[in-house]
Scaffold this motif. Structure first.
Motif, PDB file in Angstrom:
ATOM      1  N   PRO A 105      10.458   6.191 -77.764  1.00 21.11           N
ATOM      2  CA  PRO A 105      10.697   4.775 -77.453  1.00 21.11           C
ATOM      3  C   PRO A 105       9.555   4.167 -76.646  1.00 21.11           C
ATOM      4  O   PRO A 105       8.963   4.831 -75.805  1.00 21.11           O
ATOM      5  CB  PRO A 105      12.003   4.792 -76.647  1.00 21.11           C
ATOM      6  N   LEU A 106       9.256   2.912 -76.963  1.00 22.03           N
ATOM      7  CA  LEU A 106       8.232   2.172 -76.224  1.00 22.03           C
ATOM      8  C   LEU A 106       8.636   2.041 -74.758  1.00 22.03           C
ATOM      9  O   LEU A 106       7.831   2.176 -73.854  1.00 22.03           O
ATOM     10  CB  LEU A 106       8.047   0.778 -76.849  1.00 22.03           C
ATOM     11  N   VAL A 107       9.915   1.783 -74.555  1.00 23.97           N
ATOM     12  CA  VAL A 107      10.451   1.600 -73.209  1.00 23.97           C
ATOM     13  C   VAL A 107      11.506   2.680 -72.975  1.00 23.97           C
ATOM     14  O   VAL A 107      12.414   2.838 -73.788  1.00 23.97           O
ATOM     15  CB  VAL A 107      11.103   0.198 -73.072  1.00 23.97           C
ATOM     16  N   PRO A 108      11.387   3.466 -71.885  1.00 25.02           N
ATOM     17  CA  PRO A 108      12.400   4.501 -71.647  1.00 25.02           C
ATOM     18  C   PRO A 108      13.779   3.888 -71.420  1.00 25.02           C
ATOM     19  O   PRO A 108      13.905   2.791 -70.875  1.00 25.02           O
ATOM     20  CB  PRO A 108      11.911   5.221 -70.392  1.00 25.02           C
ATOM     21  N   ARG A 109      14.809   4.608 -71.855  1.00 20.78           N
ATOM     22  CA  ARG A 109      16.165   4.115 -71.647  1.00 20.78           C
ATOM     23  C   ARG A 109      16.496   4.085 -70.164  1.00 20.78           C
ATOM     24  O   ARG A 109      16.032   4.926 -69.398  1.00 20.78           O
ATOM     25  CB  ARG A 109      17.178   5.007 -72.370  1.00 20.78           C
ATOM     26  N   ILE A 110      17.330   3.136 -69.792  1.00 20.42           N
ATOM     27  CA  ILE A 110      17.747   2.988 -68.394  1.00 20.42           C
ATOM     28  C   ILE A 110      19.029   3.782 -68.208  1.00 20.42           C
ATOM     29  O   ILE A 110      20.053   3.463 -68.816  1.00 20.42           O
ATOM     30  CB  ILE A 110      17.976   1.504 -68.045  1.00 20.42           C
ATOM     31  N   GLU A 111      18.955   4.815 -67.371  1.00 21.82           N
ATOM     32  CA  GLU A 111      20.141   5.631 -67.105  1.00 21.82           C
ATOM     33  C   GLU A 111      20.851   5.098 -65.868  1.00 21.82           C
ATOM     34  O   GLU A 111      20.247   4.909 -64.818  1.00 21.82           O
ATOM     35  CB  GLU A 111      19.762   7.098 -66.900  1.00 21.82           C
TER      36      GLU A 111
END
Length: 198
Positions: A105-111
């Motif tokens: 992913p271009l932007v990491p997922r927000i956990e």
């Protein structure tokens, strides 16, 4: 720099700024004359804004707003969205952005704190374009919605006029911008292929 100015800077570092006024009053000197004597000038608000541009003007406005808080209640009715559809669509994609994809992913997922992930659901044709209540049912439908990270959600709304159409080119599904740019959708589990081919 002469010794007088250095001593004055030392004095201002030790004492509050108002000590300069006391110092000058004791010497029967105005601030304006003093600043000219040491090679500086005092600017009024308009001169400051014209010399230092928009940044100074914006900072002044922000300070002004902070000193007098303003609250506005929006009288327009808010369209109620189908929260169950939104929740299920996010689960369908395991909270991944359909544009970023799953692998890189271009932007990491927000956990989030609870271990779940944050993503947003974007309505391809905006709900605000509904002209009648019956339009809302069509627009607030899973076939008009995609899962996006917050970056891509903002991107498809605002980049070069926004992207408000899904299109198909061969086997690849795209979001099509108002200027004809294609943004590929990497993951698709719910968009059917009855859309027109471009």
């Amino acid at each position: 720099m002469n010794q007088f100015v250095q001593n004055l800077k030392g004095l201002l570092n030790l004492y509050p700024f108002h000590s300069l006024y006391s110092f000058l009053r004791g010497r029967n000197e105005t601030l304006h004359i003093f600043l000219e004597r040491i090679g500086l000038e005092r600017l009024d608000k308009d001169e400051y804004q014209s010399r230092f541009g928009i940044t100074g003007a914006i900072l002044d406005k922000l300070k002004e707003l902070q000193s007098t808080p303003q609250y506005e209640i929006n009288p327009t009715a808010r369209i109620m969205r189908n929260k169950k559809m939104v929740t299920l669509l996010k689960k369908l994609y395991d909270y991944h952005c359909q544009i970023c994809g799953m692998d890189n992913p271009l932007v990491p997922r927000i956990e989030k704190d609870d271990g779940t992930y944050y993503c947003e659901v974007h309505h391809v044709t905006p709900l605000g374009t509904a002209e009648a209540a019956s339009d809302i049912e069509t627009l607030d439908h899973y076939s008009n919605a995609i899962c996006l990270c917050s970056f891509h959600h903002s991107y498809v709304h605002y980049h070069k006029g926004g992207a408000f159409q899904i299109s198909l080119d061969g086997n690849q599904i795209f979001l099509l911008s108002t200027l004809g740019e294609k943004l590929p959708i990497q993951i698709n589990k719910h968009i059917s292929f009855h859309i027109k081919e471009n």
